[in-house]
Design a protein around this motif. Structure first.
Motif, short mmCIF file in Angstrom:
data_model
loop_
_atom_site.label_atom_id
_atom_site.label_comp_id
_atom_site.label_asym_id
_atom_site.label_seq_id
_atom_site.Cartn_x
_atom_site.Cartn_y
_atom_site.Cartn_z
N PHE A 64 0.79 -1.23 0.00
CA PHE A 64 0.00 0.00 0.00
C PHE A 64 0.83 1.29 0.00
N HIS A 65 2.15 1.21 0.23
CA HIS A 65 2.88 2.44 0.57
C HIS A 65 2.90 3.49 -0.54
N ASP A 66 2.76 3.07 -1.79
CA ASP A 66 2.68 4.03 -2.90
C ASP A 66 1.38 3.91 -3.67
N GLY A 75 1.21 14.88 -0.12
CA GLY A 75 0.47 14.09 0.85
C GLY A 75 0.19 12.68 0.41
N ASN A 76 1.05 12.14 -0.46
CA ASN A 76 0.79 10.80 -1.00
C ASN A 76 0.81 9.71 0.08
N GLU A 77 1.76 9.81 0.99
CA GLU A 77 1.87 8.77 2.03
C GLU A 77 0.63 8.77 2.93
N GLU A 78 0.19 9.97 3.32
CA GLU A 78 -1.00 10.05 4.16
C GLU A 78 -2.23 9.52 3.42
N ALA A 79 -2.34 9.86 2.14
CA ALA A 79 -3.47 9.39 1.34
C ALA A 79 -3.42 7.87 1.16
N SER A 80 -2.21 7.35 0.95
CA SER A 80 -2.06 5.90 0.82
C SER A 80 -2.39 5.19 2.13
N LEU A 103 2.86 2.49 9.29
CA LEU A 103 4.07 2.12 8.55
C LEU A 103 4.12 2.87 7.22
N VAL A 104 2.98 2.96 6.55
CA VAL A 104 2.93 3.65 5.26
C VAL A 104 3.31 5.12 5.42
N VAL A 105 2.75 5.77 6.44
CA VAL A 105 3.09 7.19 6.69
C VAL A 105 4.58 7.32 7.01
N GLY A 106 5.14 6.30 7.64
CA GLY A 106 6.56 6.33 8.00
C GLY A 106 7.50 6.34 6.82
N THR A 107 7.00 6.01 5.61
CA THR A 107 7.87 6.03 4.43
C THR A 107 8.01 7.43 3.84
#
Length: 204
Positions: A64-66, A75-80, A103-107
């Motif tokens: 999901f990270h991208d 804001g791609n990470e937050e949206a993902s 974890l996704v936001v952490g990227t």
């Protein structure tokens, strides 16, 4: 689908999630942040899986990270992460979904203050391309330029060099000892070489 089966999710419920992810990663504007990148991320997570505390959740975060990627957005990470919550909560529950989302936001570029073993694995998998052989790294750099084709050349060179210098200024690029040992030196060489190319005066 195999991954979600670890959480007791039936294939009939998992396949639609896969199909929606597939559609997103096949978007025409993606030259690097596509299924090839996801495949590479999942492959590296697989190599580092013994270092993770919750490997299945790290794999889900890798997927999901991208998932949402707009080169013009910050804001791609937050949206993902929101998409991961939306897709996964009905299947694996709120608590596990929130871990994936975090974890996704952490990227997001810019080092998080706390790096858990799970986030360290995900970050190293996401950044593994930086420590690739020079020819493969160059293809990555070219693909990133294609994703930012709308940016004028001088502005791109300046902005890209600035981003790469942030990575170079970190005490270490890779967080796990395994990736640090095999990729740190080459990653720094790749970054320095691209920065040098970006800062060259373009030929007329």
């Amino acid at each position: 689908v195999r991954l979600l089966s670890q959480f007791g999710v039936e294939p009939s419920l998992a396949y639609p999630v896969f199909d929606r992810l597939l559609e997103r990663y096949n978007e025409a504007h993606r030259y690097y942040h596509n299924l090839d990148h996801i495949n590479d991320v999942l492959r590296v997570i697989g190599k580092l899986t013994s270092l993770a505390e919750n490997p299945d959740l790290v794999f889900l975060a890798g997927w999901f990270h991208d998932a949402i990627y707009d080169p013009k957005s910050h804001g791609n990470e937050e949206a993902s992460a929101q998409l991961a919550l939306q897709e996964l909560e009905p299947l694996i529950g709120l608590e596990a979904s929130q871990v994936v989302a975090e974890l996704v936001v952490g990227t997001k570029h810019g080092m998080p203050t706390t790096i858990t073993p799970d986030l360290a694995v995900l970050l190293d998998a996401d950044l593994a391309i930086l420590g690739a052989e020079p020819k493969r790294y160059q293809k990555y750099a070219q693909a990133i330029r294609q994703e930012y084709a709308w940016v004028e050349e001088e502005a791109y060179r300046k902005g890209r060099a600035s981003v790469l210098k942030v990575f170079l200024e970190r005490p270490r690029i890779f967080q796990t000892e395994r990736m640090y040992a095999v990729g740190e030196e080459l990653a720094r060489q790749n970054l320095q070489e691209e920065i040098a190319q970006l800062e060259e005066t373009p030929k007329e």
